[in-house]
Design a protein around this motif. Structure first.
Motif, PDB file in Angstrom:
ATOM      1  N   PRO A 128       0.884  -0.874  -0.082  1.00 34.41           N
ATOM      2  CA  PRO A 128       0.471  -0.118   0.349  1.00 34.41           C
ATOM      3  C   PRO A 128       0.724   1.204   0.320  1.00 34.41           C
ATOM      4  N   ARG A 129       2.219   1.164   0.280  1.00 32.51           N
ATOM      5  CA  ARG A 129       3.512   2.255   0.330  1.00 32.51           C
ATOM      6  C   ARG A 129       3.651   2.620  -1.192  1.00 32.51           C
ATOM      7  N   CYS A 130       4.064   2.062  -1.718  1.00 34.25           N
ATOM      8  CA  CYS A 130       4.855   1.824  -3.070  1.00 34.25           C
ATOM      9  C   CYS A 130       4.448   1.308  -3.987  1.00 34.25           C
ATOM     10  N   GLY A 131       3.258   0.742  -3.621  1.00 29.63           N
ATOM     11  CA  GLY A 131       2.655  -0.258  -5.543  1.00 29.63           C
ATOM     12  C   GLY A 131       3.378  -1.694  -5.527  1.00 29.63           C
ATOM     13  N   HIS A 132       4.759  -1.660  -5.155  1.00 29.82           N
ATOM     14  CA  HIS A 132       4.894  -2.687  -5.181  1.00 29.82           C
ATOM     15  C   HIS A 132       4.037  -4.340  -5.643  1.00 29.82           C
ATOM     16  N   ALA A 133       4.135  -5.084  -6.408  1.00 27.42           N
ATOM     17  CA  ALA A 133       2.935  -6.617  -6.091  1.00 27.42           C
ATOM     18  C   ALA A 133       2.999  -7.200  -5.834  1.00 27.42           C
ATOM     19  N   ASP A 134       4.402  -7.706  -5.501  1.00 24.51           N
ATOM     20  CA  ASP A 134       4.867  -8.901  -4.877  1.00 24.51           C
ATOM     21  C   ASP A 134       5.766  -8.445  -3.368  1.00 24.51           C
ATOM     22  N   THR A 135       5.385  -9.031  -2.340  1.00 21.08           N
ATOM     23  CA  THR A 135       4.778  -8.651  -1.336  1.00 21.08           C
ATOM     24  C   THR A 135       5.009 -10.229  -0.565  1.00 21.08           C
ATOM     25  N   THR A 136       6.187  -9.998   0.792  1.00 20.63           N
ATOM     26  CA  THR A 136       6.127 -11.351   1.253  1.00 20.63           C
ATOM     27  C   THR A 136       5.191 -11.200   3.000  1.00 20.63           C
ATOM     28  N   GLU A 137       4.725 -12.015   2.709  1.00 17.01           N
ATOM     29  CA  GLU A 137       3.736 -12.867   4.176  1.00 17.01           C
ATOM     30  C   GLU A 137       4.551 -12.816   5.662  1.00 17.01           C
ATOM     31  N   LEU A 138       5.164 -12.572   6.631  1.00 17.73           N
ATOM     32  CA  LEU A 138       5.669 -12.461   7.962  1.00 17.73           C
ATOM     33  C   LEU A 138       4.936 -13.318   8.977  1.00 17.73           C
ATOM     34  N   SER A 139       3.268 -13.004   8.339  1.00 13.06           N
ATOM     35  CA  SER A 139       2.615 -14.046   9.816  1.00 13.06           C
ATOM     36  C   SER A 139       0.894 -13.718   9.136  1.00 13.06           C
ATOM     37  N   ARG A 140       0.545 -14.632   9.244  1.00 13.86           N
ATOM     38  CA  ARG A 140      -1.107 -14.184   9.127  1.00 13.86           C
ATOM     39  C   ARG A 140      -1.972 -14.154   9.792  1.00 13.86           C
ATOM     40  N   PHE A 141      -1.357 -14.169  10.992  1.00 13.71           N
ATOM     41  CA  PHE A 141      -1.811 -12.855  12.290  1.00 13.71           C
ATOM     42  C   PHE A 141      -1.419 -12.006  12.603  1.00 13.71           C
ATOM     43  N   GLY A 142      -2.093 -10.548  12.524  1.00 14.82           N
ATOM     44  CA  GLY A 142      -1.654  -9.191  13.260  1.00 14.82           C
ATOM     45  C   GLY A 142      -1.784  -9.397  14.174  1.00 14.82           C
ATOM     46  N   ALA A 143      -1.759  -7.996  14.227  1.00 15.80           N
ATOM     47  CA  ALA A 143      -2.064  -7.156  15.989  1.00 15.80           C
ATOM     48  C   ALA A 143      -3.759  -7.572  16.259  1.00 15.80           C
ATOM     49  N   SER A 144      -4.616  -8.153  15.082  1.00 13.61           N
ATOM     50  CA  SER A 144      -6.155  -8.378  15.457  1.00 13.61           C
ATOM     51  C   SER A 144      -6.036  -9.466  14.740  1.00 13.61           C
ATOM     52  N   ALA A 145      -6.975 -10.246  14.933  1.00 17.83           N
ATOM     53  CA  ALA A 145      -7.439 -11.581  13.955  1.00 17.83           C
ATOM     54  C   ALA A 145      -7.747 -11.127  12.235  1.00 17.83           C
ATOM     55  N   CYS A 146      -8.197  -9.801  12.466  1.00 18.36           N
ATOM     56  CA  CYS A 146      -8.209  -9.549  10.961  1.00 18.36           C
ATOM     57  C   CYS A 146      -7.130  -9.136   9.848  1.00 18.36           C
ATOM     58  N   ARG A 147      -6.005  -9.353  10.489  1.00 20.42           N
ATOM     59  CA  ARG A 147      -4.997  -8.311   9.442  1.00 20.42           C
ATOM     60  C   ARG A 147      -3.605  -9.582  10.038  1.00 20.42           C
ATOM     61  N   ALA A 148      -3.491 -10.049   8.566  1.00 17.39           N
ATOM     62  CA  ALA A 148      -2.408 -10.580   8.457  1.00 17.39           C
ATOM     63  C   ALA A 148      -0.873  -8.936   7.944  1.00 17.39           C
ATOM     64  N   LEU A 149       0.247  -9.690   8.744  1.00 21.33           N
ATOM     65  CA  LEU A 149       1.825  -9.150   8.581  1.00 21.33           C
ATOM     66  C   LEU A 149       2.825  -9.147   7.703  1.00 21.33           C
ATOM     67  N   ARG A 150       2.555  -7.885   6.650  1.00 24.26           N
ATOM     68  CA  ARG A 150       3.536  -8.360   5.143  1.00 24.26           C
ATOM     69  C   ARG A 150       4.997  -7.346   5.811  1.00 24.26           C
ATOM     70  N   ARG A 151       5.762  -8.054   4.323  1.00 22.03           N
ATOM     71  CA  ARG A 151       7.018  -6.473   4.467  1.00 22.03           C
ATOM     72  C   ARG A 151       7.005  -6.081   2.847  1.00 22.03           C
TER      73      ARG A 151
END
Lengths: 165, 288
Positions: A128-151
């Motif tokens: 969502p910051r730079c528009g790069h299409a190919d990103t990595t999942e760090l964790s399928r669960f984030g600060a709340s159940a509805c969000r995953a962490l990516r980089r």
């Protein structure tokens, strides 16, 4: 006689406690606003069954409507049909992206048969910051159940992704 | 409601949002909770307790991983899964109907809990967690998917939501099975040891109780035996991906044919309840 249209407008301005940049209406949590025996009835649906924000949402709706001149309000829970990220409005998705949270794609079709396993990690979520299409999942669960962490490998920034459900 | 700053949002008067502890709002507030025709209320209560206690007790075990998980990401994932299961438990215990969710959780004795023994086993190591979570979620997903067709609209709605949640839980656990099983020789051994601990409790998952049999006939419940084939297929698929043999171990029988669904539990259950219930029993009726 309750003015349902204006009561609905008030309810639609109430924001989500965890994602305050979005309203409950934009998230698809606000279901119905109607009158019953002179009372304003508002129905909301949980995003997840354990969502700890339901009580806060209920309070916020009561307060907002109370301040707008509707003292007699009842907030009801609706469980069916189950909430899906597909109910987030286009404007809601755009606001999520503006806040640095990758919006959900189309929710997976729930087949009548056994639910297929997903053993691979998705790499097609756009940063969502730079528009790069190919990103990595760090964790399928984030600060709340509805969000995953990516980089994002392009801009190097971590970000959250609202999971399809 | 929008606030200008976080402080304003937590200091607003006349606000019940800080009423934690006991005294939560009814999670079925406003939902039509009338019972479907031809269903015995005591059976429906017992069935809701079975499904609810499974979620409540495993949620408690998962919560024991808070501050103990190997990585921050897994800490967060396990806590989220625990929260989802707690949410399912709250609705199911509320649906049980004869008492409040708090009374069911905090003021029942061990023999009144209807969870399968798999859920109450001690916390164990991360491989045991992975094995247990994978087994439990694979089974529960198969149960919940069938429950979406229940004649009880409340159970069907809880199941529809639960399917979406548990799909993520199962994928999380299955991917760890693959990662550990197909990792180093050491991680593979640990994964196999994890399965060895939980597998003796797998057989119990597919044995229907009298209550379940009656509710299957009434079109409300799910026959757990009907999930076994799907369960075995998913396990086979994941074990193949993880390059480990499909687990196998002799079942640990209950007492005279009675196990978790009849309130017959393992030694671990008493310790678990002591921790879960101690505050509520020391300060009954307290809310804060």
């Amino acid at each position: 006689m309750v003015n349902v249209v204006s009561a609905r407008a008030v309810a639609e301005r109430v924001t989500d406690p965890e994602l305050p940049m979005l309203t409950l209406a934009e998230l698809g949590i606000l279901r119905e606003v109607f009158e019953e025996d002179g009372k304003v009835i508002v129905s909301i649906t949980p995003t997840y069954l354990g969502c700890p924000a339901m009580d806060t949402m209920r309070d916020d709706l009561l307060h907002a409507l109370g301040e707008a001149g509707y003292p007699d309000v009842e907030v009801r829970t609706v469980l069916a049909p189950a909430w899906s990220t597909d109910w987030i409005t286009e404007r809601g998705k755009a606001k999520l992206a503006d806040a640095g949270i990758a919006p959900p794609g189309k929710a997976p079709f729930t087949a009548k048969g056994p639910v297929p396993l997903t053993l691979t990690v998705r790499d097609d979520v756009t940063c969502p910051r730079c528009g790069h299409a190919d990103t990595t999942e760090l964790s399928r669960f984030g600060a709340s159940a509805c969000r995953a962490l990516r980089r994002c490998p392009a801009c190097g920034e971590p970000f959250e992704h609202m999971k399809e459900i | 409601m929008s606030f200008d700053n976080a402080y304003e949002s937590i200091t607003e008067d006349n606000d019940s949002r800080w009423a934690f502890g006991t005294g939560f709002a009814d999670p079925l507030e406003g939902v039509d909770t009338s019972h479907p025709s031809g269903v015995d209320s005591a059976d429906l209560e017992a069935y809701c307790l079975m499904l609810g206690d499974d979620a409540l007790v495993l949620s408690h075990r998962l919560q024991e991983w808070s501050t103990n998980a190997p990585e921050l990401e897994d800490e967060v994932a396990i806590a989220n899964i625990a929260l989802d299961l707690l949410g399912q438990a709250r609705l199911l215990l509320t649906r049980a109907g004869a008492r409040s969710e708090d009374e069911y959780a905090f003021f029942r004795a061990e023999h009144e809990f209807r969870n399968v023994r798999l859920t109450e086993l001690p916390r164990g190591d991360f491989a045991e967690l992975t094995a247990r979570l994978f087994v439990f979620t694979t089974w529960r997903l198969a149960i919940l998917r069938r429950l979406t067709g229940s004649r009880d609209p409340v159970l069907a709605a809880i199941a529809e939501k639960g399917v979406k949640e548990v799909t993520y839980h199962r994928d999380y656990a299955a991917r760890w099975v693959v990662r550990l099983g197909d990792g180093t020789a050491y991680s593979r051994d640990r994964m196999l040891e994890g399965f060895a601990v939980v597998w003796p409790y797998v057989g119990e998952l597919f044995v229907p109780s009298d209550v379940e049999e009656r509710l299957v006939s009434a079109g409300v419940g799910v026959d757990p035996a009907s999930t076994e084939e799907e369960f075995r297929q998913v396990v086979a698929e994941v074990c193949a991906e993880a390059r480990i043999p499909v687990p196998d171990a002799a079942a640990i029988p209950g007492v005279a044919g009675r196990a978790g669904r009849h309130g017959v539990h393992t030694e671990a259950m008493g310790y678990l309840l002591a921790e879960l219930q101690s505050v509520a029993r020391t300060h009954p009726e307290a809310s804060w």
